[in-house]
Design an enzyme around this catalytic site. Structure first.
Site, PDB file in Angstrom:
ATOM      1  N   LYS A  11       0.824  -1.205   0.000  1.00  0.00           N
ATOM      2  CA  LYS A  11       0.000   0.000   0.000  1.00  0.00           C
ATOM      3  C   LYS A  11       0.867   1.267   0.000  1.00  0.00           C
ATOM      4  O   LYS A  11       2.076   1.203   0.232  1.00  0.00           O
ATOM      5  CB  LYS A  11      -0.925  -0.033   1.216  1.00  0.00           C
ATOM      6  CG  LYS A  11      -1.878  -1.226   1.186  1.00  0.00           C
ATOM      7  CD  LYS A  11      -2.727  -1.260   2.435  1.00  0.00           C
ATOM      8  CE  LYS A  11      -3.649  -2.463   2.449  1.00  0.00           C
ATOM      9  NZ  LYS A  11      -4.506  -2.451   3.651  1.00  0.00           N
ATOM     10  N   TYR A  51     -12.496  -3.820  -3.953  1.00  0.00           N
ATOM     11  CA  TYR A  51     -13.164  -3.707  -2.649  1.00  0.00           C
ATOM     12  C   TYR A  51     -14.680  -3.735  -2.767  1.00  0.00           C
ATOM     13  O   TYR A  51     -15.378  -3.140  -1.947  1.00  0.00           O
ATOM     14  CB  TYR A  51     -12.724  -2.413  -1.960  1.00  0.00           C
ATOM     15  CG  TYR A  51     -11.285  -2.404  -1.492  1.00  0.00           C
ATOM     16  CD1 TYR A  51     -10.820  -3.327  -0.562  1.00  0.00           C
ATOM     17  CD2 TYR A  51     -10.397  -1.448  -1.960  1.00  0.00           C
ATOM     18  CE1 TYR A  51      -9.501  -3.307  -0.127  1.00  0.00           C
ATOM     19  CE2 TYR A  51      -9.080  -1.412  -1.523  1.00  0.00           C
ATOM     20  CZ  TYR A  51      -8.640  -2.348  -0.606  1.00  0.00           C
ATOM     21  OH  TYR A  51      -7.340  -2.307  -0.164  1.00  0.00           O
ATOM     22  N   ARG A  87      -0.298 -14.636   4.658  1.00  0.00           N
ATOM     23  CA  ARG A  87      -1.155 -13.988   5.672  1.00  0.00           C
ATOM     24  C   ARG A  87      -0.517 -14.084   7.058  1.00  0.00           C
ATOM     25  O   ARG A  87      -0.573 -13.143   7.837  1.00  0.00           O
ATOM     26  CB  ARG A  87      -2.553 -14.578   5.632  1.00  0.00           C
ATOM     27  CG  ARG A  87      -3.293 -14.107   4.361  1.00  0.00           C
ATOM     28  CD  ARG A  87      -4.727 -14.496   4.331  1.00  0.00           C
ATOM     29  NE  ARG A  87      -5.555 -13.906   5.364  1.00  0.00           N
ATOM     30  CZ  ARG A  87      -6.064 -12.674   5.337  1.00  0.00           C
ATOM     31  NH1 ARG A  87      -5.800 -11.870   4.324  1.00  0.00           N
ATOM     32  NH2 ARG A  87      -6.838 -12.249   6.315  1.00  0.00           N
ATOM     33  N   THR A  93      -4.273  -7.349  11.044  1.00  0.00           N
ATOM     34  CA  THR A  93      -4.476  -6.127  10.255  1.00  0.00           C
ATOM     35  C   THR A  93      -4.253  -4.855  11.053  1.00  0.00           C
ATOM     36  O   THR A  93      -3.966  -3.815  10.483  1.00  0.00           O
ATOM     37  CB  THR A  93      -5.887  -6.083   9.626  1.00  0.00           C
ATOM     38  OG1 THR A  93      -6.855  -6.171  10.671  1.00  0.00           O
ATOM     39  CG2 THR A  93      -6.071  -7.206   8.632  1.00  0.00           C
ATOM     40  N   ARG A 104       3.501  -6.482   9.735  1.00  0.00           N
ATOM     41  CA  ARG A 104       2.760  -5.403  10.405  1.00  0.00           C
ATOM     42  C   ARG A 104       3.226  -5.206  11.848  1.00  0.00           C
ATOM     43  O   ARG A 104       3.261  -4.083  12.335  1.00  0.00           O
ATOM     44  CB  ARG A 104       1.269  -5.687  10.352  1.00  0.00           C
ATOM     45  CG  ARG A 104       0.713  -5.621   8.931  1.00  0.00           C
ATOM     46  CD  ARG A 104      -0.740  -6.025   8.918  1.00  0.00           C
ATOM     47  NE  ARG A 104      -1.305  -5.969   7.588  1.00  0.00           N
ATOM     48  CZ  ARG A 104      -2.142  -6.882   7.107  1.00  0.00           C
ATOM     49  NH1 ARG A 104      -2.493  -7.926   7.856  1.00  0.00           N
ATOM     50  NH2 ARG A 104      -2.636  -6.753   5.894  1.00  0.00           N
ATOM     51  N   ASN A 118      -1.702  -0.277   7.224  1.00  0.00           N
ATOM     52  CA  ASN A 118      -1.091  -1.537   7.634  1.00  0.00           C
ATOM     53  C   ASN A 118      -0.208  -2.166   6.560  1.00  0.00           C
ATOM     54  O   ASN A 118       0.003  -3.370   6.551  1.00  0.00           O
ATOM     55  CB  ASN A 118      -2.149  -2.513   8.139  1.00  0.00           C
ATOM     56  CG  ASN A 118      -3.169  -2.880   7.081  1.00  0.00           C
ATOM     57  OD1 ASN A 118      -3.027  -2.546   5.909  1.00  0.00           O
ATOM     58  ND2 ASN A 118      -4.215  -3.563   7.502  1.00  0.00           N
ATOM     59  N   HIS A 121      -1.726  -5.792   1.760  1.00  0.00           N
ATOM     60  CA  HIS A 121      -2.931  -6.614   1.615  1.00  0.00           C
ATOM     61  C   HIS A 121      -2.476  -7.964   1.083  1.00  0.00           C
ATOM     62  O   HIS A 121      -1.567  -8.033   0.247  1.00  0.00           O
ATOM     63  CB  HIS A 121      -3.900  -5.979   0.609  1.00  0.00           C
ATOM     64  CG  HIS A 121      -4.910  -6.954   0.089  1.00  0.00           C
ATOM     65  ND1 HIS A 121      -6.078  -7.244   0.765  1.00  0.00           N
ATOM     66  CD2 HIS A 121      -4.915  -7.742  -1.030  1.00  0.00           C
ATOM     67  CE1 HIS A 121      -6.748  -8.156   0.074  1.00  0.00           C
ATOM     68  NE2 HIS A 121      -6.070  -8.475  -1.013  1.00  0.00           N
ATOM     69  N   GLU A 132      -8.738 -11.582  -7.371  1.00  0.00           N
ATOM     70  CA  GLU A 132      -7.901 -10.394  -7.219  1.00  0.00           C
ATOM     71  C   GLU A 132      -6.760 -10.360  -8.242  1.00  0.00           C
ATOM     72  O   GLU A 132      -6.444  -9.298  -8.773  1.00  0.00           O
ATOM     73  CB  GLU A 132      -7.363 -10.313  -5.794  1.00  0.00           C
ATOM     74  CG  GLU A 132      -8.445 -10.055  -4.776  1.00  0.00           C
ATOM     75  CD  GLU A 132      -7.982 -10.137  -3.333  1.00  0.00           C
ATOM     76  OE1 GLU A 132      -6.806 -10.507  -3.086  1.00  0.00           O
ATOM     77  OE2 GLU A 132      -8.783  -9.820  -2.439  1.00  0.00           O
TER      78      GLU A 132
END
Length: 139
Positions: A11, A51, A87, A93, A104, A118, A121, A132
């Site tokens: 991000k 989203y 993940r 998150t 994170r 954060n 993704h 995605e």
């Protein structure tokens, strides 16, 4: 065991803070491979598709505004159990709740603007990964 693919998005906060290399290094150090990579500035149409399930939520405008605030790096990552593994590497998150040793937990910050910054993704299932990847990379 079969190889899986997942999508990650680094991000704008990760890009702005110069963490692209560190985050990708952690993913590759785990034994996963970067299969496709691109840097782009996202628009409303791409975000609405990605989203879609969040449209209408009170946080949607802030989240999409943040995602449009700078460059994003999208990557297809491949490996055995990569969806679960990435993940786990990402951590919770909410950066303050994320365990030390996770991306994170080690690198994330919380900001006063009410938007969770954060860093990353990652797809949460094989079905979402396929959806995605198609959104961000096409067929």
């Amino acid at each position: 065991m079969n190889l899986e693919q997942t999508l990650i998005l680094l991000k704008p906060d990760a890009i702005e803070r110069g963490l692209t290399g560190e985050i990708l290094r952690r993913i590759e150090a785990k034994g996963y491979r970067v299969k496709n990579l691109r840097m782009l500035t996202v628009d409303d149409a791409l975000l609405a598709e990605h989203y879609a399930e969040h449209i209408g939520q009170p946080y949607y405008e802030g989240m999409t505004s943040f995602m449009k605030s700078g460059a994003t790096v999208a990557a297809v990552i491949e490996g055995i159990r990569v969806i679960e593994g990435v993940r786990n590497l990402c951590g919770s998150t909410i950066p303050t709740d994320a365990a030390p040793g996770t991306i994170r937990g080690d690198l994330g910050h919380e900001y006063e603007d009410g938007i969770i910054h954060n860093l990353i993704h990652s797809s949460d299932s094989a079905a979402n990964a396929a959806r995605e990847i198609k959104i961000w990379f096409g067929e």
